[in-house]
Write a protein that holds these residues in place. Structure first.
Motif, short mmCIF file in Angstrom:
data_model
loop_
_atom_site.label_atom_id
_atom_site.label_comp_id
_atom_site.label_asym_id
_atom_site.label_seq_id
_atom_site.Cartn_x
_atom_site.Cartn_y
_atom_site.Cartn_z
N GLN B 358 1.12 -1.13 -0.10
CA GLN B 358 0.11 -0.18 0.17
C GLN B 358 1.08 1.21 -0.16
OE1 GLN B 358 -1.50 -1.70 3.76
NE2 GLN B 358 -1.16 0.42 4.76
N LEU B 359 -0.02 2.54 -0.08
CA LEU B 359 0.95 3.40 0.04
C LEU B 359 -0.27 4.14 0.63
CD1 LEU B 359 0.91 4.84 -4.38
CD2 LEU B 359 2.58 3.66 -2.91
N GLU B 360 0.72 5.09 1.52
CA GLU B 360 0.16 6.18 2.84
C GLU B 360 0.80 7.59 2.32
OE1 GLU B 360 0.22 3.19 6.56
OE2 GLU B 360 0.57 5.17 6.82
N LEU B 361 -0.59 8.25 2.00
CA LEU B 361 0.43 9.28 1.95
C LEU B 361 -0.06 10.54 3.25
CD1 LEU B 361 0.63 11.38 0.11
CD2 LEU B 361 -1.50 12.70 -0.50
N LYS B 385 -3.34 11.30 8.36
CA LYS B 385 -3.21 10.22 7.45
C LYS B 385 -4.67 10.73 6.40
CE LYS B 385 -3.00 5.81 7.44
NZ LYS B 385 -2.72 4.59 8.12
N LEU B 386 -4.17 10.90 4.76
CA LEU B 386 -4.68 11.73 4.21
C LEU B 386 -5.18 10.57 3.64
CD1 LEU B 386 -2.88 15.01 2.88
CD2 LEU B 386 -4.94 15.06 4.49
N GLN B 423 -6.33 15.75 -5.47
CA GLN B 423 -6.58 17.07 -5.25
C GLN B 423 -7.14 17.17 -3.63
OE1 GLN B 423 -9.43 16.73 -9.01
NE2 GLN B 423 -8.40 18.33 -9.62
N THR B 424 -6.16 18.34 -3.39
CA THR B 424 -6.71 18.63 -1.86
C THR B 424 -7.46 19.90 -1.98
OG1 THR B 424 -4.72 18.92 -1.84
CG2 THR B 424 -5.49 17.05 -0.86
N ILE B 429 -9.54 15.72 0.39
CA ILE B 429 -8.40 15.40 -0.73
C ILE B 429 -9.67 13.89 -1.82
CG2 ILE B 429 -8.08 12.99 0.91
CD1 ILE B 429 -5.04 13.77 -1.20
N SER B 430 -9.09 14.34 -2.97
CA SER B 430 -9.56 13.21 -3.59
C SER B 430 -8.96 12.91 -4.75
CB SER B 430 -11.18 14.44 -4.79
OG SER B 430 -10.15 14.67 -5.72
N ILE B 431 -9.44 11.62 -5.24
CA ILE B 431 -8.32 10.75 -6.15
C ILE B 431 -8.55 10.08 -7.09
CG2 ILE B 431 -8.40 8.89 -4.75
CD1 ILE B 431 -5.38 8.25 -5.57
#
Lengths: 628, 700
Positions: B358-361, B385-386, B423-424, B429-431
């Protein structure tokens, strides 16, 4: 703390025709610190070696002539100077035997005093206020002398102060009830006049005392109501300041005066914090005004007191650690010692420590004549003029006293309260001691609770409460008084045991002899009690509520040790004590074992201390670092 | 020289997985290491143990054993497959089913012509190694019970197989079992349990050495099948054996975390001819099972459950104390350090963590306060954590990137690349996944965005770089940048310049190519240095590239002038300080102080360092008086000096060791003088490991 030591009589006094008159005009220092030049009220001057109480020489003027001023020693020429019949100045040396054959000069005006001090030229102060150096006066005795004072103004007291190349002549005058202080600076000559604040009663001061402290002239004066005021004048005054200045004063001390007002009394400053007062009642003794007391003005506490037999003439001189007091038919010399209170220095109350020791040497005070006059003039003033001293406690019933005390306590002024609470308590105790039926437990408790009282202010209180089996008051006193003597502590122990007794401060050496007074049964009971308390606290040592007053473990153990020290041989013999002692022994054994075990792991425990506490590392932080 | 605000990030809870197997290629001096998650790492032992390649894992893949055949790497695992790896494209080349159930072990003969595997079903299968493939040849006689371990006699004629309670020796040409060596069970309660022969070693003199689950290392005579010597070394299992090249030494790894050495020596001085296997040394560098072991020329390499790779030098092989004679512990796969990304958006500092699955932003916290050095500032905003983005498919993530504007996010597995638009606004936040990707973009070794986020670069096969143009609506293939050298090695480092003009890419051949992005062609090749670059960065204003190599050498290369800078030449002439050169972890990031152009910030696992080019470099000859570290790590000394004295002691290398716990990442934010430090305390990793086997400790 201050103490008065055992005194001795320097000389007997000749009784004068006028009983109220003082037999001594003055005492001055010689070049030798152990010498005193005593001038009596009539014709003779005697030089004494003080420590030997032995006259070294005596000079007398002819019959019919009268010495009008105390003889002084001219430190520069090693000659004695005296004035007879107001106008004739006589100068002689040690080896001269006959005063008549000595040098004399007649001046044009009446002389009030000749003043001399080490390091300064003798000064002549005329009755009308003019000041001349002795030398210049003697070189032209017939020179005209001006009047400085107004017609009805008379000098009451004078002194001179020499310090750091400054020479002052201070004198106070009185005119129609108004008192003034004149400060005459010499070289250059300036004269400054200050008006003293009038006392409400209109009374004049009984005595004055002046000293130079920290570049200020301190004037201390005592009023018949017991108030000791202090006024401060800058030594380097404004030259050419015209007119009469008002002299502000501050109340340094309120001496309890007992019944009536002070008659022949005098106060002299011993150092920054201590004042010796003669001719006052002792607060805890009878009301007779024949005591010499040393008071601490910072804390308003009585430090030492001594009864002086015979009538007090209201004269006290202070030279080099000795107080000279004329009383009855003798002139007594009483050595004293004043120690700076460490508490005072801790509180920063002593502002001028270790400054100008020589200059601060207090000079002689007071003359009998003033006090007599004052006394006469004030006899008619109503009693109890002391504004802070309420009335009913003198005679009133218990409830009335109670009301009075409540009124007093509810007043807020701490400074006044401190004095009046002490006085009131003393009065109440004295009255209770006198009248067996009179006892005001509530009022006394209230007074104690103000926390202005201590044992030395009112020594009878704790014993009185013990006498009346008023254990509540006893507890209160034990709790609040910081200065209970060991003997009283033991007296309390004899009657009852408490948490409180164990917590009073004491010193082993002083307590031990008094503890020996306890009888075996009392000791056993006390030990049992201590054991009980110890066990009780050792069980829940951590659950003790901090607000609750309870002795610490160390205090309990200390008392156990002291008691055993005092009574061990007796206890070993007593069959009742056997169980108790063996209990204590096994207890001590276990303690020793515990401590030896603790000692073993001590180093390990210390390592725990050394261990670095790992920093609380959170998940995220922003820190500032600096790199070089 | 300056104060820095440091964001200390400790919420990156990366957990390396246990080491399962390793194989050392003595010819190329490469160590292949397999972890429990199926990933394979290649370490170059000639280049300071630099981890030069990582083949990402896969959910279904499990590796029990690794084997080199020449330069080819094979693995076998409990999924029953044999795989060969493409070390140029960092992926399995092919895998084939062995049809023998789970495979416990794979070995090759010394000639490199055959592979043998030990299967759960009791067969030993032989495979022929062909040019591009392997082919099943035959089975040896099938046995009852699984084949746990295998060892091929150097002559190639016999194979020893460790099984349950016994060891079989096979004659390879006939396929018959010629010897049966019975292994005793343990004592007491473990008598009822079968003894697993975890490892066997077949020596030239037909001696068979075995390690088993009863804690024994046994020496057998392979001719007669008799037991020569039993060494009871542990109450637990002996899991791994490794023989030195000259067969004079055998090392055994145990469940207690110890490595025990046996040497073939004469026990007494008088009879030098009578040699026997004697237990000599015990090394304890692990807390848990030692599952993988390799005895190489000068060191013992071990790894196991506790995730560390330990290189324990054999000091008798060294004449003097040197860099190589120090103990090495390699705690983290470097790729992890290389794959933490920070976006330097002016306001929102975003941090991207890459995990295999996984990736964590994260958004960094914030503080308005100012403080003096040593202070911890109160937080205005906590880190947040976004996003948690789980990968699709079985393949583990091999690389990822975050654009500096924070608007693009990309990751790659061996099979696919995915690009997302982020997009934040405020807290939302939208991905959005970018749906249509160019066909050329199917996999990448490295990903990176240009500083203006208009382009993405993907390191592809044969050291080529794909340039992808990004617009709001689509991703378009632009160009493929190809090196002239014709290197086939993968790119492991990539960086772009701040002005968007230059792209630098480093490959495992130690080449660094600099491309001109405006002309889309190769600009220059940085002179090849003998050690692999471990980190590089291009200065935002001067376009000088700072390169740090695995051997700790530091160069500054002017891209514009195509030569090393004067500072770099001076530094090389003077030589780097011994203390710097002796560090045992490579520099993994290079960044720059936006406020002070003279300052280069770089870090390894234990420290970060600010190199100020205005100051003199500490001379290596200044060792005598204060001692190395006294002079070099002298921040404490400098702090204690007065303002007047300090300047005379300053030097270029300002090393901060405050953050001693496994620094994984460091970057400077653009907006102010702040640094981001990602820490991963080793203690946190240790605490997540299972409890080690119980050991009797003295006085417990």
């Amino acid at each position: 703390m201050a103490a008065l030591y055992e005194g001795f009589t320097l000389c007997g006094l000749v009784q004068t025709q006028n009983a109220s008159d003082s037999p001594i005009q003055g005492i001055e220092l010689d070049g030798d610190s152990d010498h005193a030049v005593v001038t009596d009220s009539t014709r003779s001057v005697t030089l004494y070696k003080v420590s030997d109480q032995k006259p070294l020489g005596s000079w007398t003027v002819k019959q019919g002539q009268l010495l009008t001023c105390p003889a002084v020693f001219n430190f520069q020429t090693k000659e004695y100077v005296v004035v007879s019949d107001n106008k004739v100045i006589r100068v002689w040396k040690d080896e001269d035997l006959n005063l008549d054959k000595a040098f004399k000069a007649t001046v044009t005006a009446d002389v009030w005093r000749v003043h001399s001090a080490p390091g300064g030229e003798p000064v002549v102060l005329f009755q009308r206020g003019a000041v001349r150096f002795l030398d210049s006066l003697l070189s032209a005795p017939q020179q005209p002398v001006e009047d400085v004072l107004s017609e009805e103004e008379v000098i009451r007291w004078s002194t001179n102060i020499v310090a750091e190349e400054q020479h002052f002549v201070l004198f106070t005058t009185e005119q129609k009830g108004e008192c003034c202080l004149y400060v005459q600076r010499l070289n250059p000559n300036t004269l400054q006049k200050y008006r003293l604040e009038r006392e409400d009663s209109g009374a004049s001061p009984l005595s004055f005392s002046a000293s130079l402290q920290d570049k200020h002239l301190n004037l201390l004066y005592l009023y018949p109501n017991g108030c000791v005021y202090q006024s401060v004048v800058a030594a380097r005054g404004y030259v050419g300041l015209e007119g009469v200045q008002a002299l502000p004063r501050s109340l340094r001390l309120m001496v309890p005066v007992g019944e009536g007002e002070l008659g022949a009394a005098s106060a002299v400053a011993l150092d920054e914090a201590h004042v010796a007062v003669v001719g006052v009642p002792h607060p805890s003794a009878r009301t007779g005004k024949d005591f010499l007391c040393i008071w601490n003005t910072n804390f308003q506490t009585l430090q030492a007191g001594k009864e002086m037999a015979g009538r007090i003439h209201g004269q006290v001189w202070c030279y080099l650690g000795k107080l000279f007091v004329s009383h009855g038919k003798a002139l007594s010399v009483i050595p004293y010692e004043c120690q700076k209170s460490s508490l005072a220095s801790a509180l920063g109350k002593l502002r001028h420590t270790g400054l100008a020791g020589n200059a601060a040497l207090p000079h002689g005070t007071s003359t009998g004549r003033i006090s007599i006059k004052c006394n006469c003039s004030q006899r008619n003033v109503k009693l109890g003029v002391n504004c802070v001293q309420p009335q009913p406690h003198q005679t009133g019933p218990v409830d009335e006293v109670q009301r009075e005390v409540e009124a007093l306590v509810s007043r807020g002024d701490a400074q006044d309260l401190q004095l009046s609470v002490g006085q009131l308590a003393c009065h109440l105790v004295a009255r209770s001691q006198a009248e067996t039926a009179f006892y005001t437990p509530v009022a006394l408790a209230q007074l104690v609770q103000t926390q202005f009282l201590c044992h030395s202010v009112c020594p009878g209180l704790l014993l009185l409460s013990l006498e009346h089996k008023d254990y509540f008051l006893c507890q209160l006193c034990l709790q609040l008084f910081p200065d209970i003597p060991e003997v009283v502590t033991c007296a309390c122990l004899k009657t009852f045991i408490s948490n409180e007794v164990l917590q009073t401060p004491y010193s082993d050496n002083f307590l031990l002899p008094h503890l020996k007074d306890l009888d075996t049964q009392q000791v056993i009971l006390f030990l049992q009690y201590l054991q009980f308390v110890y066990l009780k606290y050792s069980q829940d040592v951590y659950t003790q509520t901090p607000g609750l007053r309870s002795p610490t473990m160390t205090q309990i153990i200390d008392w156990v040790c002291l008691l055993l020290d005092a009574h061990f041989t007796v206890l070993v013999m007593a069959p009742d004590a056997k169980g108790l002692l063996s209990n204590l022994q096994s207890f001590v054994k276990s303690q020793v074992k515990l401590f030896s075990e603790l000692g073993k792991i001590e180093s390990s425990l210390q390592e725990l201390h050394k261990m670095k506490l790992s920093k609380d590392i959170s998940q995220y932080s922003i820190e500032v670092i600096e790199l070089f | 020289m300056g104060e820095f605000k440091v964001h200390r990030v400790r919420f990156f809870d990366y957990m390396p997985t246990a080491i399962r197997a390793m194989a050392f290629n003595a010819h190329t001096e490469r160590l292949a290491l397999a972890r429990m998650d199926g990933s394979v790492e290649i370490f170059n032992f000639t280049d300071h143990y630099f981890q030069e390649k990582v083949i990402p894992g896969k959910d279904s893949r499990s590796i029990e054993s690794l084997c080199w055949v020449g330069g080819r790497l094979f693995s076998a695992g409990l999924n029953g497959e044999i795989a060969e790896y493409d070390l140029e494209n960092l992926r399995p080349k092919y895998s084939l089913e062995a049809y023998g159930g789970p495979i416990w072990t794979i070995i090759s003969n010394t000639q490199g012509t055959q592979l043998a595997i030990g299967c759960e079903d009791g067969t030993v299968k032989l495979f022929e190694v062909l040019e591009e493939h392997i082919q099943f040849e035959r089975n040896l006689d099938r046995q009852k019970g699984r084949i746990i371990s295998l060892s091929w006699h150097p002559s190639g004629t016999h194979i020893a197989a460790g099984m349950m309670d016994m060891i079989r020796v096979f004659d390879v040409p006939t396929g018959h079992a010629v010897q049966r060596l019975l292994v005793d069970r343990g004592f007491g309660g473990s008598k009822s349990r079968e003894t697993v022969v975890w490892s066997v070693a077949f020596l030239s003199d037909h001696t068979v050495v075995s390690g088993d689950s009863a804690g024994k290392v046994q020496v057998w005579d392979g001719h007669t099948g008799t037991l020569v010597k039993t060494h009871l070394v542990t109450k637990w299992d002996v899991l791994a054996l490794s023989v030195s090249k000259d067969e004079s030494s055998v090392v055994a790894g145990t469940s207690e975390g110890t490595v025990i050495q046996f040497q073939f020596i004469a026990p007494t001085l008088h009879q030098q001819q009578d040699k026997e296997w004697v237990r000599t040394r015990t090394f304890k560098n692990h807390t848990h099972d030692v599952r993988a072991l390799a005895e190489i020329e000068t060191a013992i390499v071990s790894g196991g459950m506790d995730t560390h790779l330990v290189v324990r030098p054999l000091l008798e092989k060294f004449d003097e104390k040197s860099h190589a004679s120090g103990l090495r512990k390699i705690h983290f796969p470097h790729v992890i350090a290389n794959n933490i990304n920070l976006s330097c958006a002016k306001k929102a500092g975003l941090l991207l963590f890459q995990f295999p699955g996984q990736l964590e932003l994260w958004r960094l916290g914030d503080s308005d306060e100012h403080g003096k050095p040593g202070d911890r500032l109160p937080l205005k905003r906590k880190p947040e954590k976004l996003l948690l983005l789980k990968r699709k498919g079985e393949d583990h993530i091999c690389c990822s990137a975050l654009s500096s504007c924070g608007g693009w996010l990309a990751y790659s597995t061996v099979s696919s690349v995915r690009i997302y638009r982020l997009q934040t606004d405020n807290n939302n936040i939208s991905i959005t996944k970018v749906s249509k990707l160019p066909k050329a973009l199917h996999s990448a070794h490295q990903l990176c965005f240009s500083s203006d986020s208009s382009k993405m670069f993907a390191a592809s096969s044969q050291s080529s770089v794909l340039v992808i143009a990004l617009t709001q609506s689509e991703c378009k293939y632009v160009h493929t940048l190809k090196p002239k050298s014709g290197s086939r090695q993968p790119i492991h480092l990539m960086t772009t310049s701040g002005d968007g003009k230059w792209l630098a890419a480093a490959n495992s051949d130690c080449e660094i190519h600099v491309y001109n992005l405006q002309k889309l062609k190769l600009h220059c090749i940085v002179p090849v240095y003998g050690s692999c670059p471990s980190a590089m960065g291009i200065h935002p204003t001067t376009n000088n590239m700072t390169v740090v190599h695995a051997d700790q050498q530091l160069f500054e290369y002017s891209i514009v002038e195509k030569q090393y800078t004067d500072w770099s030449r001076k530094l090389q002439k003077q030589g780097l300080h011994n203390v710097w050169l002796d560090r045992d972890t490579p520099v993994t990031h290079v960044t720059f102080n936006s406020k002070n152009p003279n300052q280069v910030v770089l870090h390894d696992m234990h420290m970060f360092c600010i190199i100020d080019q205005m100051f003199i470099h500490p001379c290596p000859c200044h060792n005598g008086l204060i001692g190395f570290s006294g002079l070099f790590y002298n921040q404490m000394t400098l702090r204690s000096l007065s303002e007047q004295e300090r300047p005379s002691h300053l030097h270029a290398f300002k090393i901060c060791k405050t953050f001693q716990v496994s620094l994984l990442f460091l970057a400077s934010l653009l907006d102010d003088q702040s640094l981001v430090v990602v820490e991963r305390p080793l203690l946190a990793i240790t605490s997540q490991l299972p409890a080690p086997v119980r050991q009797k400790k003295f006085a417990t």
